[in-house]
Design an enzyme around this catalytic site. Structure first.
Site, PDB file in Angstrom:
ATOM      1  N   HIS A   1       0.855  -1.187   0.000  1.00  0.00           N
ATOM      2  CA  HIS A   1       0.000   0.000   0.000  1.00  0.00           C
ATOM      3  C   HIS A   1       0.888   1.232   0.000  1.00  0.00           C
ATOM      4  O   HIS A   1       1.932   1.233   0.629  1.00  0.00           O
ATOM      5  CB  HIS A   1      -0.896   0.005   1.255  1.00  0.00           C
ATOM      6  CG  HIS A   1      -2.058   0.918   1.115  1.00  0.00           C
ATOM      7  ND1 HIS A   1      -1.976   2.266   1.342  1.00  0.00           N
ATOM      8  CD2 HIS A   1      -3.334   0.665   0.732  1.00  0.00           C
ATOM      9  CE1 HIS A   1      -3.160   2.808   1.118  1.00  0.00           C
ATOM     10  NE2 HIS A   1      -4.001   1.872   0.740  1.00  0.00           N
TER      11      HIS A   1
ATOM     12  N   ASP B   1      -8.032  -5.483   0.257  1.00  0.00           N
ATOM     13  CA  ASP B   1      -8.523  -6.308  -0.836  1.00  0.00           C
ATOM     14  C   ASP B   1      -8.109  -7.762  -0.734  1.00  0.00           C
ATOM     15  O   ASP B   1      -8.613  -8.599  -1.480  1.00  0.00           O
ATOM     16  CB  ASP B   1      -8.018  -5.739  -2.174  1.00  0.00           C
ATOM     17  CG  ASP B   1      -8.705  -4.436  -2.496  1.00  0.00           C
ATOM     18  OD1 ASP B   1      -9.877  -4.307  -2.124  1.00  0.00           O
ATOM     19  OD2 ASP B   1      -8.063  -3.558  -3.096  1.00  0.00           O
TER      20      ASP B   1
END
Ligand code: ACO
Length: 424
Positions: free
Chosen positions: A301, A358
């Site tokens: 991320h 996710d």
């Protein structure tokens, strides 16, 4: 104050400190005073705005909407209450929540003529393409709603409510199934599942745990400060484009596999690993080789350099839901093996790559029966309140300017036009 020396001259630049102690150097006057701009490919070091909506501390794994930790909202709130919090900056009273719910119900239907637009898409069209187009179209059907004097609350309710109807209709259309109209007696998420999975002759069996799991997915995706799609929404809104046009642009930005498209990519990755008979270890090795073109999807991320707090919540919900539905999913076993291996692998440790939201959300959606190509659409439905809140922040700022970055030009220097007959 910060100071910078350029070509032997010193410039003083104000330092801005946010409410959580985040520090920024305000360079607004830099170019005018010095002729220099800053360059920050990918914007990792650039604040594009001052915002009051969402706080993230990526090093500590903290996410708060309007100051409230995501863990508390996940445990106690609903997607709609959280949407209210994000858009209007405070938790609603009972009456405010009831009024907002009623407004969502009142605005859930699409204009009947919008149904004809669906006929224009080929059956293999990706639902994100349909979603983006239809959101923009929805704005055209009710032009009065976009008038500046129209109450913003109605625009927001219409967009939030209709995005769910548009999404469910596009799913039904791609399968050639009859459209199912919303049921006013259902709450937001149950109504979405009804429009997706009911048949004209038989209502979908609404299981409370399934509703809660999907509602949680929406809530966890509801905002995430200046990510690619939200920054896009703000950029478009800065030109004074309307809410529907700005949100449609957000959907396009969200679509890519490095952003919202990652949830679909995770499941595709897990499916391929399962099909190949690999237990995940061969694939993990490939992701470490940049030339393989493979990444461990659902890992890494831009902001979180620690566990994504949403991933912790969703992983727990994933286990709970599969137990309630009495489902075993081999892909979940592969996901857990991959996570364990990656978290103890120096390549991932050194680069601070942890699972993001996710990594497990796709397993929940699969268990609910949501098809793979609708995963990113679920993300878009969830992110709508965040986009609306950011749009509102732009519109409420009387001093706001159009977003217009600069560049460092590195192309050919001035040269002359050569007539066609003289070109070699
Ligand atoms: N698998 C393998 N290696 C990775 C991964 C990954 N998932 N993510 C990053 N890396 C490596 C890069 O190759 C790079 O290695 P290097 O230092 O040897 O060059 C290093 O880690 C840094 O990667 P960047 O791409 O520079 O990191 P950036 O912050 O630009 O990208 C991103 C973040 C796009 C999320 C990236 O980690 C990625 O592609 N992850 C997979 C896709 C994904 O899950 N996206 C969802 C994001 S969350 C969201 O939108 C809800």
């Amino acid at each position: 104050m910060a100071s910078i020396e350029l070509d032997g001259k010193k410039y003083e630049l104000p330092v801005i400190v946010g409410t959580e102690g985040e520090k920024a150097i305000d360079i607004t006057s830099l170019r005018d005073n010095s002729g220099y701009i800053t360059l920050d490919d990918g914007y990792s070091n650039t604040g594009s705005c001052i915002s009051n909506i969402t706080f993230i501390d990526g090093e500590e794994g903290i996410l708060r909407y309007r100051g409230i930790p995501i863990e508390q909202l996940a445990d106690n709130s609903t997607f709609i209450e959280t949407a209210y919090l994000l858009i209007w900056g405070k938790l609603p009273t009972k009456q405010e929540l009831a009024d907002f719910s009623a407004l969502l119900t009142k605005n859930e239907m699409l204009h009947e003529d919008m149904k004809f637009h669906y006929e224009g898409f080929p059956t293999h069209a990706h639902p994100m393409a349909i979603l983006s187009s239809m959101i923009n179209a929805a704005g055209c059907f009710i032009p009065e709603v976009l008038e500046p004097n129209e109450l913003f609350v109605i625009q927001a309710a219409r967009l939030m409510s209709q995005v769910r109807t548009i999404a469910a209709f596009s799913y039904r259309k791609t399968l050639g199934l009859p459209i199912i109209y919303p049921k006013p007696s259902y709450k937001y998420t149950a109504n979405f599942l009804h429009m997706m999975f009911s048949e004209p002759y038989q209502d979908y069996d609404v299981i409370p745990e399934v509703v809660r799991a999907l509602d949680l997915i929406f809530l966890l995706h509801a905002d995430h400060e200046q990510n690619c799609s939200t920054a896009t929404v703000r950029m478009v809104a800065s030109s004074q484009a309307n809410l529907f046009a700005s949100a449609a642009a957000g959907v396009c930005a969200l679509w890519g596999p490095r952003h919202g498209g990652a949830n679909q990519a995770v499941l595709e990755m897990l499916g391929q690993i399962h099909k190949s008979g690999d237990n995940g270890s061969k694939f993990l090795e490939q992701t470490k080789d940049k030339h393989s073109g493979k990444r461990l999807m659902g890992f890494g991320h831009r902001v979180y350099k620690h566990y994504d707090p949403r991933a912790t919540i969703i992983k727990k919900k994933c286990d709970e839901l599969l137990a309630v539905l009495k489902k075993k999913d081999p892909l979940l076993d592969i996901a857990k093996r991959l996570e364990e291996a990656a978290l103890s692998d120096p390549f991932f440790i050194e680069r601070k790559l942890y699972p993001n939201v996710d990594f497990y959300s796709g397993i929940i959606m699969r268990a609910i029966g949501i098809p793979l190509n609708m995963f990113t659409v679920m993300f878009a439905i969830g992110r709508m309140p965040g986009w609306i809140a950011n749009f509102k922040e732009i519109m409420d700022n009387p001093e706001g300017r159009i977003s217009r970055p600069r560049q460092v030009y590195n192309g050919p220097t001035e040269n002359n036009y050569i007539p066609l007959e003289m070109r070699g």
